[in-house]
Design an enzyme around this catalytic site. Structure first.
Site, PDB file in Angstrom:
ATOM      1  N   SER A 124      13.588  17.956  34.409  1.00 48.19           N
ATOM      2  CA  SER A 124      13.624  18.882  33.293  1.00 48.19           C
ATOM      3  C   SER A 124      12.257  18.894  32.606  1.00 48.19           C
ATOM      4  O   SER A 124      11.696  17.845  32.299  1.00 48.19           O
ATOM      5  CB  SER A 124      14.703  18.431  32.322  1.00 48.19           C
ATOM      6  OG  SER A 124      14.702  19.284  31.239  1.00 48.19           O
ATOM      7  N   GLY A 125      11.732  20.078  32.416  1.00 48.52           N
ATOM      8  CA  GLY A 125      10.436  20.213  31.746  1.00 48.52           C
ATOM      9  C   GLY A 125       9.259  20.141  32.698  1.00 48.52           C
ATOM     10  O   GLY A 125       8.106  20.181  32.282  1.00 48.52           O
ATOM     11  N   THR A 129      11.121  26.683  35.962  1.00 46.53           N
ATOM     12  CA  THR A 129      11.405  28.044  35.546  1.00 46.53           C
ATOM     13  C   THR A 129      10.109  28.833  35.384  1.00 46.53           C
ATOM     14  O   THR A 129      10.037  30.003  35.752  1.00 46.53           O
ATOM     15  CB  THR A 129      12.225  28.019  34.242  1.00 46.53           C
ATOM     16  OG1 THR A 129      13.349  27.186  34.482  1.00 46.53           O
ATOM     17  CG2 THR A 129      12.676  29.384  33.831  1.00 46.53           C
ATOM     18  N   ASN A 174      12.675  19.405  26.938  1.00 45.33           N
ATOM     19  CA  ASN A 174      12.107  20.729  27.161  1.00 45.33           C
ATOM     20  C   ASN A 174      12.672  21.697  26.121  1.00 45.33           C
ATOM     21  O   ASN A 174      13.888  21.796  25.955  1.00 45.33           O
ATOM     22  CB  ASN A 174      12.500  21.180  28.580  1.00 45.33           C
ATOM     23  CG  ASN A 174      11.903  22.526  28.946  1.00 45.33           C
ATOM     24  OD1 ASN A 174      11.229  23.158  28.141  1.00 45.33           O
ATOM     25  ND2 ASN A 174      12.167  22.968  30.166  1.00 45.33           N
ATOM     26  N   SER A 177      14.928  24.465  28.096  1.00 46.46           N
ATOM     27  CA  SER A 177      15.472  23.834  29.300  1.00 46.46           C
ATOM     28  C   SER A 177      16.594  24.682  29.904  1.00 46.46           C
ATOM     29  O   SER A 177      17.516  25.107  29.199  1.00 46.46           O
ATOM     30  CB  SER A 177      15.995  22.449  28.932  1.00 46.46           C
ATOM     31  OG  SER A 177      16.508  21.834  30.067  1.00 46.46           O
ATOM     32  N   SER A 178      16.491  24.932  31.201  1.00 48.68           N
ATOM     33  CA  SER A 178      17.564  25.695  31.865  1.00 48.68           C
ATOM     34  C   SER A 178      18.725  24.736  32.063  1.00 48.68           C
ATOM     35  O   SER A 178      18.570  23.715  32.715  1.00 48.68           O
ATOM     36  CB  SER A 178      17.110  26.197  33.232  1.00 48.68           C
ATOM     37  OG  SER A 178      15.767  26.564  33.214  1.00 48.68           O
ATOM     38  N   GLY A 380      15.755  18.781  39.873  1.00 45.28           N
ATOM     39  CA  GLY A 380      15.426  17.786  40.896  1.00 45.28           C
ATOM     40  C   GLY A 380      16.251  16.535  40.648  1.00 45.28           C
ATOM     41  O   GLY A 380      17.100  16.495  39.751  1.00 45.28           O
ATOM     42  N   GLU A 382      17.707  13.398  39.229  1.00 48.26           N
ATOM     43  CA  GLU A 382      17.641  12.913  37.847  1.00 48.26           C
ATOM     44  C   GLU A 382      18.082  11.470  37.795  1.00 48.26           C
ATOM     45  O   GLU A 382      19.143  11.121  38.322  1.00 48.26           O
ATOM     46  CB  GLU A 382      18.546  13.771  36.962  1.00 48.26           C
ATOM     47  CG  GLU A 382      17.760  14.800  36.199  1.00 48.26           C
ATOM     48  CD  GLU A 382      18.591  15.598  35.221  1.00 48.26           C
ATOM     49  OE1 GLU A 382      19.723  15.211  34.905  1.00 48.26           O
ATOM     50  OE2 GLU A 382      18.076  16.630  34.771  1.00 48.26           O
TER      51      GLU A 382
END
Ligand SMILES: Nc1ncnc2c1ncn2[C@@H]1O[C@H](COP(=O)(O)OP(=O)(O)OP(=O)(O)O)[C@@H](O)[C@H]1O
Ligand SMILES: [Mg+2]
Length: 1006
Positions: A124-125, A129, A174, A177-178, A380, A382
């Site tokens: 994340s981050g 995206t 993030n 964040s998605s 990815g 985690e």
């Protein structure tokens, strides 16, 4: 688990990047990790990343994989001119970039006509995206479009802010964040223009709607609506502008973001919704649902004395029933249903999924026969402090993607080796099927056991699930729990955890919440209320058929597994490219490279494993022509040009460079080099040579350019002069032609000479192609004036006749000559002649054996040339006697079986008489005074024309043939005469007539 397979290295196109890496390697690390000498060293890997990151070089390749490090600042590398730089340029010619991957993928799709996909993963981050947006923008800007296409491209881009508003939220890691995985495919038509696409969502983090950690926010859309919506709108939705008023927006205690303007984003989303296909009414319904979620959050529940649940905030129910278009009391009842009260929040968990369902899957129309580029923006690996159900699903997803990566890389590698005819060498790689099976296998896998535990009657809880796992999977090499672990591992595991040994590393999962999260089902009563809503979006989400259907919906993990299977199928059918995103620090700060954090990601993204797989076998491969083109200055035989076969050129070059056999291999069209060192040495040699070839090259180039210019201008001048001359001539010709046409009826004169000549010439040319093919064809084109057409016609006829005669065979010639003589003698003279014309004259009418041998012997050297049966009539009394008449070259004989009755020498022959009628009677006049010849003979023969012609010809007495119309006189002995009378009658008759004449009655033929 280790397996032996064939060597794996990067796919063709991406491998080409090596040369640009070669030039830049001394500057800032290597542009492709495949060129790292010490490719097994994680430290060297990270050092390379760090060095490049320091120079704002955020992209590096591992063969076809693009590693991207989030710069956390705007870099000047995404402008339109930059896009143009990467457009249509070979991968290896230019530094690594997300645009190079985009362009390469696009070109591969167009040239190989194969669907492509770009898989973007990372923490994340890390910038997934952003990367996917950059790719989309690249296609929108660089692909061919017209007005219609531009609108589609717009949809493509506009789908992003909408997706982000509903699916992204601020998290600690993030600000945008998605909270879902996204697969988007873009369809291109045969011209390469974007024409359609789909979006599939995975694993939306629904729980965020009802709960946010401290410092985090709910999905952006809520804040955007409250901040950006006009006053009127908020009034219709019964909302207040202050987010603090809503339970679902206060938990994280973070209503505003410094980095994001909710107001501006609201405007963007409202503009995007109609573009991606929402009508005004649908937008309103959508907003109603969003407001409903906020109202639901503020709904309070109380408990009665008898334990019944009731709603304490009636106004909320009123708002909800209005906004959702459902019956208020039914809704209240459903919400206070016994089972729900314990977990009131469940309602909204499910409602939250509406947000995603509201988004249309099909953003723009799809067309058949188009090619596709898929974009997968998915979390990815985690590994958090506490890893729960979500991390389990995410990491499972990454296991599947790794499996796909191995499979697809292997496949393309194998194909390339086969086409190049390179022998296989086995390498070790980690096959993660065992872990995928551990998770997903039917009945035995973790997901199946979890489902079973959720459905099992009786007391079930997360711990009982853990026990079940231990029972079923204890002993599996990739599964450990506190109970099963050895002392060392046990120390780092809690009792509620199980550990999976993923391909990327070990992860401990805490089973708390697994059952609840997997169960994720909504109360039936509530579903029934929802499907009665007059809001069409809600109707779409809660389908009546599904409510009626008694079957239990699938559990969350199984749903995820199934959607993953589908995703794998989609990806399997495509050629993949990979973007692996890395976050350099947790503070979202530019220029900070936290080595520990990066090492963690390198490990869990499996980058070292990626590199190992790609570096196995040969590190580098290039097409012969490209290799020769680059390094030809290093060998006198290949410089400046090699004129032989390319493979021979490369062979000559590498043997001059002293490559050892184990260092390289020559395929059918490519050279494969095993170690980067070999290539670096070659590259160094080229660097050293550059000043020399630079001067030479510049001079050479200069001379070449001059020569080329001179030749070019000379050639162009000549071509132009020729063209002008031809034009002049053509104009003159047309002029003369027109003039000639006007004067065409005048005498031949200078004005019309060209025209008339042309007409004549055309006539002759036309005649040449349409000449009569046989003498019987009397057609002949009408000639223009002044053409000796008649003369030509006669000549042509004569020519045809001559040609015909030349073709005639001797046999046929003889026949024709006899026929010509017969014609001279009998034509228009004798009635039976016309009938005889069509019948062939035979060489003889008697077979050899029909002539008595004695007769033949008597004749001796005088060979019989022609024989025929005849009837001889006595001169007195006219008695008929059958005889054979045999012709030799000098005489004829009448034969009675074995005896020669009469010999008639041609020299003594006085004549031959025949009648003019159709009978066969004829008289051969012979001298009667000569005893030997015995005088005239009266004969009858059915082939009289043939016989008389042959006899006359042999005797050379054609002119002696006499045709008498009425009667023939012939000599009988001692000066007496006999007479034969010829008359026409009904049938042929030869008999003695009046006055001692022989009467011959001939048939009338016509
Ligand atoms: N190439 C880039 N250039 C500049 N900034 C970037 C770039 N990539 C990412 N960022 C910054 O990092 C932030 C996070 O990126 P992004 O939202 O793409 O992460 P993500 O990998 O999608 O994370 P998540 O999994 O949480 O969705 C962005 O908002 C942006 O500020
Ligand atoms: Mg994202």
């Amino acid at each position: 688990m280790n397996k032996s397979i064939h060597p794996l290295i990067s796919s063709t196109s991406v491998r080409l990047v090596m040369e640009s890496a070669l030039t830049a390697r001394d500057r800032v690390g290597v542009q492709d990790f495949v060129l790292l000498e010490n490719y097994n060293s994680e430290a060297a890997f990270i050092e390379n990343l760090r060095r490049r990151f320091r120079e704002n070089l955020i992209y590096t390749y591992i063969g076809s994989v693009l590693v991207s490090v989030n710069p956390y600042k705007e870099l000047e590398i995404y402008s339109k001119p930059q896009m143009e730089r990467y457009r249509g340029v070979s991968f290896y010619e230019i530094s690594p970039h997300i645009y190079a991957v985009s362009d390469n993928t696009y070109r591969a799709m167009r040239t190989e006509r194969k669907d492509q996909c770009i898989l973007i993963s990372g923490e994340s981050g890390a910038g997934k995206t952003e990367a996917s947006k950059k790719i989309l923008l690249y296609y929108a800007v660089t692909c061919p479009t017209n007005d219609h296409m531009a609108a589609l491209g717009d949809r493509l881009l506009q789908s992003n802010p909408v997706l982000e508003a509903f699916g992204n939220a601020k998290t600690l890691r993030n600000d945008n964040s998605s909270r879902f995985g996204k697969y988007m495919d873009v369809q291109f038509d045969f011209r390469g223009a974007p024409v359609g696409g789909h979006i599939l969502n995975y694993l939306l983090e629904k729980s965020r709607v009802v709960h946010q950690n401290h410092g985090e926010r709910n999905f952006h859309i809520f804040y955007q609506l409250l901040d950006g919506g006009e006053d009127d709108l908020l009034i219709t939705l019964d909302l207040e502008r202050n987010p603090q008023k809503y339970q679902y927006l206060v938990k994280g205690n973070c209503p505003r973001l410094s980095s994001v303007s909710d107001k501006n984003n609201w405007k963007v989303v409202m503009k995007a919704l109609p573009v991606i296909g929402f009508t005004e009414e649908e937008v309103q319904k959508l907003l109603n649902i969003i407001a409903s979620v906020l109202h639901l959050g503020n709904t309070q529940f109380g408990e009665g004395e008898e334990g019944e649940t009731y709603i304490t905030t009636e106004t909320q129910i009123h708002h909800l029933s209005k906004l959702m278009g459902v019956d208020g009391s039914a809704l209240g009842e459903a919400l206070t249903h016994k089972k729900l009260t314990a977990k009131g929040e469940e309602v909204t968990v499910v409602l939250s999924s509406l947000l995603m369902l509201c988004l249309p899957d099909e953003l723009y129309h799809s067309s058949k026969g188009s090619s596709v580029i898929g974009l997968l923006d998915i979390y990815g690996f985690e590994v958090l402090q506490h890893n729960s159900f979500e991390q389990f699903c995410i990491n499972y997803c990454n296991e599947k993607l790794q499996q796909l990566f191995i499979e697809l890389t292997l496949r393309s590698e194998q194909e390339e080796y086969e086409t190049e005819g390179i022998a296989w060498e086995t390498v070790q790689y980690f096959d993660n099927k065992i872990i995928c099976d551990l998770i997903e296998e039917k009945h035995k896998g973790i997901i199946s056991i979890l489902d079973e535990e959720c459905l099992r009657p009786g007391e079930t809880c997360d711990v009982s699930f853990l026990e079940k796992l231990e029972d079923a999977l204890g002993g599996h090499p990739h599964f450990v729990t506190h109970k099963l672990a050895n002392g060392k591992t046990r120390r780092v595991m809690s009792r509620e955890e199980f550990r999976l040994l993923h391909y990327a590393g070990e992860v401990n999962y805490n089973v708390n919440g697994f059952l609840d999260k997997n169960n994720d089902s909504l109360n039936r009563n509530l579903k029934e209320v929802m499907c009665q809503s007059d809001n069409q979006i809600l109707q779409h989400c809660f389908r009546r058929e599904e409510v009626i259907d008694q079957k239990r919906p699938e559990m969350a993990a199984t749903q995820f597994k199934n959607s993953l299977m589908k995703l794998m199928e989609i990806l399997m059918s495509k050629e993949p490219s990979y973007v692996r995103c890395i976050k350099p620090n947790d503070a979202k700060q530019p220029g900070r490279f936290d080595e520990v954090l990066v090492r963690h990601q390198v490990k869990y993204l499996g980058l070292m494993e990626n590199l190992r797989v790609r570096r196995a076998g040969f590190a580098y491969r290039r097409r012969f022509e490209a290799f020769l083109q680059r390094y030809k200055p290093l060998c006198p035989e290949t410089w400046p040009n090699w004129h032989g076969r390319l493979s021979d050129g490369v062979s000559t070059l590498v043997s001059h460079l002293g490559y050892k056999p184990e260092e390289y291999k020559l395929g059918r069209s490519k050279i494969f080099i095993r170690f980067p060192k070999t290539l670096f040495t070659t590259e160094d040699a080229l660097e050293a040579k550059k000043p020399e070839i630079g001067c030479l090259g510049v001079l050479y180039m200069h001379v070449c350019v001059c020569v080329v210019i001179v030749i070019q201008s000379g050639w162009r001048g000549m071509k132009a002069r020729r063209r002008a001359k031809r034009r002049r001539q053509a104009a003159e010709l047309i002029r003369r032609f027109i003039k000639g046409f006007i004067y065409r009826h005048e005498e031949y004169c200078p004005e019309n000479e060209y025209f008339l000549d042309h007409v004549r010439y055309s006539f002759l040319k036309n005649l040449r192609q349409n000449l009569p093919k046989s003498v019987l064809d009397k057609n002949w084109p009408t000639p223009p004036p002044l053409v000796a057409s008649e003369h030509l016609r006669r000549m042509h006829m004569r020519n045809m006749t001559l040609k015909y005669c030349r073709r005639v065979q001797p046999e046929w010639k003889k026949q024709m000559m006899q026929k010509v003589e017969a014609s001279k003698i009998f034509k228009d003279q004798k009635d039976s002649y016309p009938q005889s014309v069509g019948r062939l004259f035979l060489d003889s009418r008697l077979e050899r054996e029909q002539i008595n041998l004695k007769v033949v012997q008597t004749l001796g050297n005088d060979k019989v040339q022609y024989g025929v049966s005849v009837i001889k009539y006595d001169r007195r009394g006219f008695k008929p006697r059958p005889r054979q008449l045999l012709l030799t070259n000098t005489f004829a004989v009448l034969v009675d079986r074995t005896k020669i009755k009469q010999r008639m020498d041609y020299s003594a022959m006085r004549g031959i008489s025949v009648s003019s009628l159709s009978d066969g009677v004829f008289v051969v006049h012979m001298p009667s005074e000569d005893n030997k010849q015995k005088g005239d003979v009266v004969l009858h023969c059915s082939h009289v024309i043939e016989l008389v012609t042959k006899l006359a010809m042999m005797a050379n007495k054609v002119s002696y043939v006499n045709i008498s119309p009425g009667s023939i006189r012939f000599a009988v002995a001692r000066g007496k005469e006999g007479i034969i009378d010829f008359v026409r009658g009904s049938e042929l008759k030869v008999a003695k007539g009046k006055r001692g004449h022989l009467l011959v009655v001939s048939q009338r033929l016509y």
